[in-house]
Design an enzyme around this catalytic site. Structure first.
Site, mmCIF file in Angstrom:
data_model
loop_
_atom_site.group_PDB
_atom_site.id
_atom_site.type_symbol
_atom_site.label_atom_id
_atom_site.label_comp_id
_atom_site.label_asym_id
_atom_site.label_seq_id
_atom_site.Cartn_x
_atom_site.Cartn_y
_atom_site.Cartn_z
ATOM 1 N N TYR A 124 0.821 -1.215 0.000
ATOM 2 C CA TYR A 124 0.000 0.000 0.000
ATOM 3 C C TYR A 124 0.854 1.264 0.000
ATOM 4 O O TYR A 124 0.335 2.364 0.167
ATOM 5 C CB TYR A 124 -0.940 0.009 1.206
ATOM 6 C CG TYR A 124 -2.054 -0.990 1.059
ATOM 7 C CD1 TYR A 124 -1.781 -2.351 1.087
ATOM 8 C CD2 TYR A 124 -3.373 -0.591 0.866
ATOM 9 C CE1 TYR A 124 -2.776 -3.285 0.932
ATOM 10 C CE2 TYR A 124 -4.378 -1.520 0.713
ATOM 11 C CZ TYR A 124 -4.075 -2.864 0.747
ATOM 12 O OH TYR A 124 -5.070 -3.794 0.590
ATOM 13 N N LYS A 171 4.254 -14.751 4.127
ATOM 14 C CA LYS A 171 4.605 -15.629 3.006
ATOM 15 C C LYS A 171 6.133 -15.599 2.886
ATOM 16 O O LYS A 171 6.701 -15.353 1.819
ATOM 17 C CB LYS A 171 3.918 -15.120 1.731
ATOM 18 C CG LYS A 171 3.990 -16.049 0.548
ATOM 19 C CD LYS A 171 2.978 -17.182 0.597
ATOM 20 C CE LYS A 171 3.182 -18.144 -0.550
ATOM 21 N NZ LYS A 171 2.312 -19.326 -0.479
ATOM 22 N N ASP A 204 -1.569 -18.569 2.962
ATOM 23 C CA ASP A 204 -2.546 -19.432 2.283
ATOM 24 C C ASP A 204 -3.090 -20.499 3.239
ATOM 25 O O ASP A 204 -4.303 -20.748 3.289
ATOM 26 C CB ASP A 204 -1.963 -20.065 1.002
ATOM 27 C CG ASP A 204 -0.488 -20.415 1.109
ATOM 28 O OD1 ASP A 204 0.125 -20.095 2.146
ATOM 29 O OD2 ASP A 204 0.053 -21.030 0.166
ATOM 30 N N ASP A 228 -5.777 -6.785 5.035
ATOM 31 C CA ASP A 228 -6.965 -6.302 4.337
ATOM 32 C C ASP A 228 -7.828 -7.478 3.901
ATOM 33 O O ASP A 228 -9.044 -7.533 4.158
ATOM 34 C CB ASP A 228 -6.496 -5.483 3.115
ATOM 35 C CG ASP A 228 -7.625 -4.713 2.468
ATOM 36 O OD1 ASP A 228 -8.718 -4.642 3.059
ATOM 37 O OD2 ASP A 228 -7.408 -4.172 1.368
#
Ligand code: ATP
Length: 345
Positions: A124, A171, A204, A228
């Site tokens: 962002y 991740k 995930d 988000d």
């Protein structure tokens, strides 16, 4: 209590849910003088900046803001007001409690998550450019400073609220440097809080875990984009976007807003669910140390939603925004608010 608080009604369903929330706070006895400002496309239509400097000055001076959603033009136009506010005011921690409301039809009846989202950087940062025609680059910025302060916020919040475990979501197996740094900072901060269990999950896997057994998790700490996405996913576990509150917190300044956006598909129809913003206002009252009034509002919401089962359409009911608001105001005015029972907020 007598306070001045900045109010940004926003657009879409924003003005409807903020007006409803202001009415409820008044009925609960909160003595608030609102400093209301227009931002976003409506400010541009008035010939102003999308985020005028006086709005930032007002929030800084008051220290607290209650904000409705503001639409971000897709693809082109001004940068997201939500993101700009968070960056300009250094509102580095986004706090989103996601909890089952007893009685609401949902897949799970025991979700009690606190989502802490890093709010100022990651993807962002808005740093994008075209390398050559047909190829663009978008930079994900992760810093030790921002990752450490949001981790510390999460642990402090957990400690103050008796939470037992924080799971960092990342991740780092693929983004070894960026998410790796986020995870390292989390682990370093965790050493200062030995009473709180600290573990981590790959994003995930976390999504699957949340859909299968959300009750197994306590506090989640995520960088910006994951936070988000997972916030909306988690909202879906407890009744949808219409019910989940949020707070953007920095040092000495905080902006309280619902997780949902401006919902243009239902704007102006009087059917928006005001619960998410009302619950955000409860977080605001607690932040201000106004526990009594906060619990009064929570008690009235509990009466109307949990006991009387008055729902807006997004929750399968038929109540309009106004009908729900009236019912909450009536409970508050009757003086018969049940305090301190199983909480709605
Ligand atoms: P943003 O990108 O600004 O976060 P979004 O794309 O997540 O927005 P929302 O505006 O939050 O989208 O709305 C998503 C869906 O949820 C819409 O179909 C909308 O009608 C519904 N929704 C969101 N908030 C509410 C609410 N308070 N009451 C009822 N329905 C809502």
């Amino acid at each position: 209590m007598s306070r001045t608080i900045t109010l940004l009604p926003g657009d879409g369903i924003g003005p409807e849910v903020t007006a409803a929330t202001v009415r409820v706070l008044e009925a609960a006895g909160a003595d608030i003088e609102w400093e209301s400002h227009v931002v976003g496309a409506e400010a541009v239509a008035l010939g102003d900046d999308p985020l005028p400097q006086r709005v930032l000055d007002s929030i800084r001076a008051n220290g607290v803001c209650l904000k409705g959603p503001v639409t971000t033009p897709v693809g082109k136009g001004f940068r997201s007001i939500n993101v700009q506010l968070r960056q300009a005011l250094e509102l580095y921690a986004n706090l989103r409690p996601v909890r089952t409301i007893p009685g609401l039809p949902g897949r799970f009846d025991d979700v009690d998550l606190i989502i802490v989202r890093e709010n100022t950087e990651g993807l962002y940062s808005g740093i994008e450019h075209q390398v050559v025609p047909g190829v663009v680059e978008s930079l994900k910025i992760i810093t030790e400073k921002a990752s450490t302060r949001v981790a510390r916020f999460a642990f402090e919040h957990a400690r103050q609220n008796g939470r037992k475990r924080i799971t960092a979501v990342h991740k780092a197996n693929i983004m070894k440097l960026s998410d790796g740094l986020f995870l390292d900072c989390f682990r370093r901060v965790a050493e200062d809080y030995p009473e709180i269990e600290a573990d981590d999950r790959i994003i995930d896997n976390m999504c699957m875990q949340l859909v299968l057994r959300p009750e197994a998790y306590d506090v989640l700490l995520l960088e910006n984009l994951y936070g988000d996405i997972v916030s909306d996913l988690a909202a879906g576990l407890v009744g949808g976007l219409g019910v989940v509150p949020g707070a953007n917190v920095g040092d000495g300044v905080a902006v309280f807003e619902a997780v949902h956006g401006s919902a243009p598909d239902i704007a102006g129809r009087g059917i928006a669910n005001p619960l998410a913003l009302m619950r955000s206002a409860i977080l605001m009252l607690r932040y201000l140390g106004e526990r009594q009034i906060a619990e009064r509002v929570a008690g009235a919401l509990r009466q109307v939603v949990v006991h009387d089962r008055l729902y807006t359409r997004d929750l399968g009911g038929t109540a309009s925004t106004n009908e729900l608001t009236e019912a909450v105001v009536n409970v508050l005015r009757s003086g018969e608010v049940e305090m301190g029972r199983a909480s709605i907020a």
